[in-house]
Design a protein around this motif. Structure first.
Motif, mmCIF file in Angstrom:
data_model
loop_
_atom_site.group_PDB
_atom_site.id
_atom_site.type_symbol
_atom_site.label_atom_id
_atom_site.label_comp_id
_atom_site.label_asym_id
_atom_site.label_seq_id
_atom_site.Cartn_x
_atom_site.Cartn_y
_atom_site.Cartn_z
ATOM 1 N N ASP A 10 0.884 -1.439 0.015
ATOM 2 C CA ASP A 10 0.107 0.271 -0.030
ATOM 3 C C ASP A 10 0.925 1.268 0.048
ATOM 4 O O ASP A 10 0.412 2.388 -0.152
ATOM 5 C CB ASP A 10 -1.011 0.102 1.175
ATOM 6 C CG ASP A 10 -1.960 -1.143 1.471
ATOM 7 O OD1 ASP A 10 -2.651 -1.298 0.146
ATOM 8 O OD2 ASP A 10 -2.052 -1.887 2.413
ATOM 9 N N LEU A 11 2.207 0.993 0.289
ATOM 10 C CA LEU A 11 3.141 2.251 0.564
ATOM 11 C C LEU A 11 3.062 3.422 -0.790
ATOM 12 O O LEU A 11 2.723 4.511 -0.755
ATOM 13 C CB LEU A 11 4.436 1.975 0.768
ATOM 14 C CG LEU A 11 4.545 1.301 2.284
ATOM 15 C CD1 LEU A 11 5.794 1.090 2.371
ATOM 16 C CD2 LEU A 11 3.967 2.196 3.145
ATOM 17 N N PRO A 12 3.223 2.623 -2.083
ATOM 18 C CA PRO A 12 3.229 3.494 -3.424
ATOM 19 C C PRO A 12 1.852 4.366 -3.358
ATOM 20 O O PRO A 12 1.781 5.511 -3.666
ATOM 21 C CB PRO A 12 3.271 2.497 -4.358
ATOM 22 C CG PRO A 12 3.810 1.269 -3.893
ATOM 23 C CD PRO A 12 3.433 1.279 -2.554
ATOM 24 N N ALA A 13 0.702 3.892 -3.001
ATOM 25 C CA ALA A 13 -0.592 4.636 -2.954
ATOM 26 C C ALA A 13 -0.672 5.817 -2.239
ATOM 27 O O ALA A 13 -0.984 6.876 -2.282
ATOM 28 C CB ALA A 13 -1.901 3.730 -2.936
ATOM 29 N N LEU A 14 -0.124 5.622 -1.070
ATOM 30 C CA LEU A 14 0.048 6.418 0.102
ATOM 31 C C LEU A 14 0.856 7.388 -0.108
ATOM 32 O O LEU A 14 0.561 8.775 0.069
ATOM 33 C CB LEU A 14 0.251 5.825 1.475
ATOM 34 C CG LEU A 14 -0.858 5.590 2.511
ATOM 35 C CD1 LEU A 14 -1.844 4.630 1.870
ATOM 36 C CD2 LEU A 14 -0.577 5.202 3.865
ATOM 37 N N TYR A 15 1.913 7.139 -0.568
ATOM 38 C CA TYR A 15 2.932 8.225 -0.891
ATOM 39 C C TYR A 15 2.467 9.222 -1.933
ATOM 40 O O TYR A 15 2.809 10.345 -1.948
ATOM 41 C CB TYR A 15 4.202 7.693 -1.398
ATOM 42 C CG TYR A 15 5.243 8.831 -1.588
ATOM 43 C CD1 TYR A 15 5.762 9.225 -0.277
ATOM 44 C CD2 TYR A 15 5.935 8.946 -2.773
ATOM 45 C CE1 TYR A 15 6.679 10.222 -0.348
ATOM 46 C CE2 TYR A 15 6.945 10.008 -2.682
ATOM 47 C CZ TYR A 15 7.354 10.666 -1.669
ATOM 48 O OH TYR A 15 8.329 11.445 -1.642
ATOM 49 N N ASP A 59 -14.269 -0.955 -4.550
ATOM 50 C CA ASP A 59 -14.689 -0.840 -5.939
ATOM 51 C C ASP A 59 -14.373 0.493 -6.666
ATOM 52 O O ASP A 59 -15.020 1.239 -7.195
ATOM 53 C CB ASP A 59 -16.013 -1.284 -6.463
ATOM 54 C CG ASP A 59 -16.298 -2.879 -5.997
ATOM 55 O OD1 ASP A 59 -15.367 -3.257 -6.174
ATOM 56 O OD2 ASP A 59 -17.372 -3.182 -5.518
ATOM 57 N N GLY A 60 -13.287 1.236 -6.008
ATOM 58 C CA GLY A 60 -13.024 2.678 -6.434
ATOM 59 C C GLY A 60 -11.757 3.159 -5.972
ATOM 60 O O GLY A 60 -10.727 2.402 -6.056
ATOM 61 N N PRO A 61 -11.609 4.309 -5.540
ATOM 62 C CA PRO A 61 -10.217 4.823 -5.154
ATOM 63 C C PRO A 61 -9.861 4.326 -3.756
ATOM 64 O O PRO A 61 -10.854 3.817 -2.793
ATOM 65 C CB PRO A 61 -10.479 6.410 -4.731
ATOM 66 C CG PRO A 61 -12.062 6.480 -4.611
ATOM 67 C CD PRO A 61 -12.618 5.512 -5.441
ATOM 68 N N THR A 62 -8.515 4.252 -3.671
ATOM 69 C CA THR A 62 -8.059 3.697 -2.075
ATOM 70 C C THR A 62 -8.303 4.738 -1.256
ATOM 71 O O THR A 62 -7.839 5.893 -1.365
ATOM 72 C CB THR A 62 -6.606 3.183 -2.357
ATOM 73 O OG1 THR A 62 -6.576 2.104 -3.238
ATOM 74 C CG2 THR A 62 -6.029 2.846 -0.837
ATOM 75 N N LEU A 63 -8.958 4.429 0.019
ATOM 76 C CA LEU A 63 -8.795 5.469 0.972
ATOM 77 C C LEU A 63 -7.993 5.041 2.396
ATOM 78 O O LEU A 63 -7.727 3.915 2.575
ATOM 79 C CB LEU A 63 -10.259 5.749 1.484
ATOM 80 C CG LEU A 63 -11.261 5.549 0.457
ATOM 81 C CD1 LEU A 63 -12.790 5.267 1.224
ATOM 82 C CD2 LEU A 63 -11.408 6.975 -0.277
ATOM 83 N N ALA A 64 -7.470 5.919 3.003
ATOM 84 C CA ALA A 64 -6.437 5.657 3.983
ATOM 85 C C ALA A 64 -6.585 6.649 5.072
ATOM 86 O O ALA A 64 -7.258 7.738 5.081
ATOM 87 C CB ALA A 64 -5.111 5.904 3.418
#
Length: 319
Positions: A10-15, A59-64
């Motif tokens: 998940d790190l690339p998406a969070l960055y 089923d859409g964007p990643t949320l964090a």
């Protein structure tokens, strides 16, 4: 919808979200920087620390989002939500609920979030059970006193200008600090913002009417003052305090003013400090009192009537 704890994948998406993160802990942002910066993200994968980040997919964007807790404290703090453009997504309240459940597992009784006014995170936090209990504003006071550096006369002993000597709080000062706290912080807020239990911070020499907690990081320093309304020369005390900060090292300095000390804002304004936008301090209680209607049997003396007792107990909230 799936919610899971942060892992390496998940790190690339969070960055990528680092420019879209909504910080919910102002002092940490000012002292340590973006919660989704390179250093901040790596902190979330340390299992030994009470710092946790979770990711939601639907089923859409990643949320964090992230949450942090200091061992022994009765409260935890939400760190961030991301991305800012997805705060209306239906999964955000569930993600917040997941984070607060994690805080409950650490033993926290309350979770706090500091939200700028206005903020897209305000509505989902309300939907997740948070309510406003106070307001605050961060004031930039960097320019009010020069940084004298390691070679200056202020070498970390807590000395301020003449007549306003700030010294480190010792064990002998703790009762006075706690008494000052109980005079200033409203009783309804004291369970959420508890009195200090350890001798930390600095105290002014004038009848223990001024105390400050200091939070430091690589990027800045944040001061949390408690000053009695009857204290004299408050502007002089604040200026002296900023001068007395140990090992400032060129870092910017900020003062956090809570709504129960709003009168300090006029003093800071007259000194030339720069105000940020107002923030709501929101809280979610993870424990509630539950009435137990069962009578309690007890032996009683003759000719004495005893009514059944109503006991209370603390039940932790579970998601």
């Amino acid at each position: 919808m799936s919610i899971h704890s942060l892992d390496l994948l998940d790190l690339p998406a969070l960055y990528r979200y680092r420019s879209e993160a909504i910080s919910l802990d102002s002092s940490r942002l000012l002292t340590r920087g973006n919660p989704l910066g390179a250093i901040g993200v790596m902190a979330y994968i340390n299992p030994r620390r009470h710092i946790y980040s979770a990711v939601a997919t639907d089923d859409g964007p990643t949320l964090a989002g992230g949450v942090i807790h200091t061992n022994g404290d009765t409260f935890a703090k939400l760190l961030y939500l991301a991305p800012a453009s997805q705060m209306e997504h239906r999964a955000i309240p569930a993600l917040i609920e997941h984070l607060t459940s994690q805080a409950g597992g650490w033993g926290a009784l309350h979770v706090l979030a500091e939200v700028a006014e206005p903020s897209p995170a305000f509505v989902p936090l309300r939907k997740a059970g948070f309510s406003v209990y106070a307001w605050q504003r961060i004031w930039d006071v960097t320019a009010l006193a020069p940084d004298r550096g390691q070679n200056g006369s202020h070498n970390g002993n807590g000395n301020g200008s003449a007549g306003h000597r700030w010294v480190r709080v010792g064990a002998v000062d703790l009762p006075a600090v706690q008494n000052l706290y109980h005079q200033i912080v409203p009783p309804l807020l004291q369970p959420v913002e508890p009195a200090p239990k350890q001798p930390t911070g600095f105290i002014c020499n004038e009848n223990a009417r001024a105390h400050v907690q200091i939070v430091k990081g690589m990027l800045g320093i944040v001061l949390f003052p408690l000053i009695h309304p009857e204290a004299t020369d408050v502007s002089g005390k604040l200026t002296s305090l900023i001068e007395a900060i140990p090992n400032r090292g060129g870092r910017p300095v900020y003062v956090c003013v809570r709504s129960y000390q709003v009168w300090l804002e006029q003093v800071l304004s007259e000194l030339g400090a720069i105000a940020s936008e107002r923030q709501a301090i929101m809280v979610k209680h993870l424990a509630r009192l539950v009435k137990d209607e069962q009578g309690v049997l007890a032996k009683q003396p003759a000719n004495v009537s005893v009514q059944p007792s109503r006991m209370t107990r603390m039940d932790h909230h579970k998601s």
